[in-house]
Design a protein around this motif. Structure first.
Motif, PDB file in Angstrom:
ATOM      1  N   LYS A  13       0.708  -1.281  -0.066  1.00  0.00           N
ATOM      2  CA  LYS A  13      -0.239  -0.370   0.167  1.00  0.00           C
ATOM      3  C   LYS A  13       0.735   1.369   0.240  1.00  0.00           C
ATOM      4  O   LYS A  13       0.520   2.430  -0.523  1.00  0.00           O
ATOM      5  CB  LYS A  13      -0.925  -0.008   1.212  1.00  0.00           C
ATOM      6  CG  LYS A  13      -2.182   1.717   1.677  1.00  0.00           C
ATOM      7  CD  LYS A  13      -3.291   0.966   2.303  1.00  0.00           C
ATOM      8  CE  LYS A  13      -3.925   2.312   2.142  1.00  0.00           C
ATOM      9  NZ  LYS A  13      -5.257   2.896   2.586  1.00  0.00           N
ATOM     10  N   GLU A  14       1.367   1.360   0.611  1.00  0.00           N
ATOM     11  CA  GLU A  14       2.882   2.726   0.247  1.00  0.00           C
ATOM     12  C   GLU A  14       3.119   2.694  -0.080  1.00  0.00           C
ATOM     13  O   GLU A  14       3.426   3.968  -0.970  1.00  0.00           O
ATOM     14  CB  GLU A  14       4.218   2.103   1.818  1.00  0.00           C
ATOM     15  CG  GLU A  14       4.083   1.660   3.091  1.00  0.00           C
ATOM     16  CD  GLU A  14       3.119   0.180   3.373  1.00  0.00           C
ATOM     17  OE1 GLU A  14       3.733  -0.482   2.780  1.00  0.00           O
ATOM     18  OE2 GLU A  14       2.429   0.409   4.409  1.00  0.00           O
ATOM     19  N   TYR A  16       1.341   1.742  -3.561  1.00  0.00           N
ATOM     20  CA  TYR A  16       1.099   2.521  -4.058  1.00  0.00           C
ATOM     21  C   TYR A  16      -0.144   4.251  -4.218  1.00  0.00           C
ATOM     22  O   TYR A  16       0.319   5.165  -4.406  1.00  0.00           O
ATOM     23  CB  TYR A  16      -1.097   1.857  -4.395  1.00  0.00           C
ATOM     24  CG  TYR A  16      -1.769   2.227  -4.400  1.00  0.00           C
ATOM     25  CD1 TYR A  16      -2.324   2.797  -5.435  1.00  0.00           C
ATOM     26  CD2 TYR A  16      -2.936   3.103  -3.139  1.00  0.00           C
ATOM     27  CE1 TYR A  16      -3.822   3.352  -5.338  1.00  0.00           C
ATOM     28  CE2 TYR A  16      -3.908   3.960  -2.744  1.00  0.00           C
ATOM     29  CZ  TYR A  16      -4.570   3.941  -4.440  1.00  0.00           C
ATOM     30  OH  TYR A  16      -5.562   4.583  -4.717  1.00  0.00           O
ATOM     31  N   GLU A  17       0.769   4.152  -2.347  1.00  0.00           N
ATOM     32  CA  GLU A  17       0.383   5.732  -2.252  1.00  0.00           C
ATOM     33  C   GLU A  17       1.019   6.663  -2.778  1.00  0.00           C
ATOM     34  O   GLU A  17       1.035   7.550  -2.859  1.00  0.00           O
ATOM     35  CB  GLU A  17       0.360   6.212  -0.583  1.00  0.00           C
ATOM     36  CG  GLU A  17      -0.727   5.554   0.613  1.00  0.00           C
ATOM     37  CD  GLU A  17      -1.819   6.023   0.170  1.00  0.00           C
ATOM     38  OE1 GLU A  17      -2.061   6.985   0.024  1.00  0.00           O
ATOM     39  OE2 GLU A  17      -3.457   5.117   0.342  1.00  0.00           O
ATOM     40  N   ARG A  18       2.782   6.068  -3.114  1.00  0.00           N
ATOM     41  CA  ARG A  18       3.576   7.181  -3.619  1.00  0.00           C
ATOM     42  C   ARG A  18       2.973   7.266  -4.970  1.00  0.00           C
ATOM     43  O   ARG A  18       3.637   8.377  -5.566  1.00  0.00           O
ATOM     44  CB  ARG A  18       5.023   6.502  -3.303  1.00  0.00           C
ATOM     45  CG  ARG A  18       5.641   6.469  -2.125  1.00  0.00           C
ATOM     46  CD  ARG A  18       7.152   6.415  -2.167  1.00  0.00           C
ATOM     47  NE  ARG A  18       6.967   5.339  -0.284  1.00  0.00           N
ATOM     48  CZ  ARG A  18       7.498   4.327  -0.637  1.00  0.00           C
ATOM     49  NH1 ARG A  18       8.500   3.728  -1.645  1.00  0.00           N
ATOM     50  NH2 ARG A  18       7.586   3.650   0.325  1.00  0.00           N
ATOM     51  N   LYS A  20       0.739   7.180  -6.174  1.00  0.00           N
ATOM     52  CA  LYS A  20      -0.764   7.684  -6.158  1.00  0.00           C
ATOM     53  C   LYS A  20      -0.485   9.288  -5.878  1.00  0.00           C
ATOM     54  O   LYS A  20      -0.967  10.110  -7.386  1.00  0.00           O
ATOM     55  CB  LYS A  20      -2.293   8.172  -5.591  1.00  0.00           C
ATOM     56  CG  LYS A  20      -2.573   8.099  -5.462  1.00  0.00           C
ATOM     57  CD  LYS A  20      -4.566   7.918  -4.015  1.00  0.00           C
ATOM     58  CE  LYS A  20      -5.392   8.797  -4.173  1.00  0.00           C
ATOM     59  NZ  LYS A  20      -5.589   8.563  -2.813  1.00  0.00           N
ATOM     60  N   THR A  21       0.211  10.064  -5.378  1.00  0.00           N
ATOM     61  CA  THR A  21       1.046  11.036  -5.270  1.00  0.00           C
ATOM     62  C   THR A  21       1.438  11.414  -5.919  1.00  0.00           C
ATOM     63  O   THR A  21       0.835  12.979  -7.049  1.00  0.00           O
ATOM     64  CB  THR A  21       1.478  11.374  -4.280  1.00  0.00           C
ATOM     65  OG1 THR A  21       0.478  11.033  -2.784  1.00  0.00           O
ATOM     66  CG2 THR A  21       2.024  12.719  -3.591  1.00  0.00           C
ATOM     67  N   ASN A  54      -8.963  -1.753  -3.303  1.00  0.00           N
ATOM     68  CA  ASN A  54      -9.537  -0.820  -2.494  1.00  0.00           C
ATOM     69  C   ASN A  54     -10.764  -0.927  -2.037  1.00  0.00           C
ATOM     70  O   ASN A  54     -11.625  -1.395  -2.612  1.00  0.00           O
ATOM     71  CB  ASN A  54      -9.813   0.262  -4.079  1.00  0.00           C
ATOM     72  CG  ASN A  54      -9.949   1.790  -3.422  1.00  0.00           C
ATOM     73  OD1 ASN A  54      -9.420   1.816  -1.764  1.00  0.00           O
ATOM     74  ND2 ASN A  54     -10.392   2.320  -4.143  1.00  0.00           N
ATOM     75  N   ASN A  56     -12.357   2.112  -0.321  1.00  0.00           N
ATOM     76  CA  ASN A  56     -11.616   3.463   0.144  1.00  0.00           C
ATOM     77  C   ASN A  56     -13.437   3.845   0.226  1.00  0.00           C
ATOM     78  O   ASN A  56     -14.443   3.278  -1.016  1.00  0.00           O
ATOM     79  CB  ASN A  56     -11.087   3.884  -1.155  1.00  0.00           C
ATOM     80  CG  ASN A  56     -10.562   5.311  -0.344  1.00  0.00           C
ATOM     81  OD1 ASN A  56     -11.492   5.929   0.873  1.00  0.00           O
ATOM     82  ND2 ASN A  56      -9.528   5.904  -1.072  1.00  0.00           N
TER      83      ASN A  56
END
Length: 92
Positions: A13-14, A16-18, A20-21, A54, A56
């Motif tokens: 997930k980390e 994925y977050e990078r 996405k940002t 997801n 979310n």
């Protein structure tokens, strides 16, 4: 399952977050701009990750299975009403 799908399925997930940002800002964490190819590939990876993992609660997102998930205003109000209240302050 393709190697792309396997990579996405195993992506933490980390990461994925990078990604996405990076797509949202148009640049990598070091400040370098994403090329159009990088932006397209990164966006595909983000959408694929969301489709696989997801759950979310955003109003519009890609849900498990790749379907577009949109919530109505009443669903969003109910969601936020049901969440724990952090703080409330009376204004004069």
């Amino acid at each position: 399952m393709s190697s792309f799908q396997q990579a996405i399925a195993n992506m933490p997930k980390e990461v994925y977050e990078r990604l996405k940002t990076a797509v949202e800002l148009g640049k990598w964490p070091d400040g370098a701009a994403l090329t159009p190819e990088q932006k397209e590939t990164t966006m595909q990876a983000v959408l694929a990750w969301q489709a696989m993992h997801n759950d979310n609660r955003e109003h519009m997102t890609i849900g498990k299975g790749g379907e577009l998930v949109m919530k109505s205003k009443s669903e969003l109000r109910r969601q936020f009403r049901d969440e724990a209240e952090i703080a409330r302050q009376k204004l004069n």
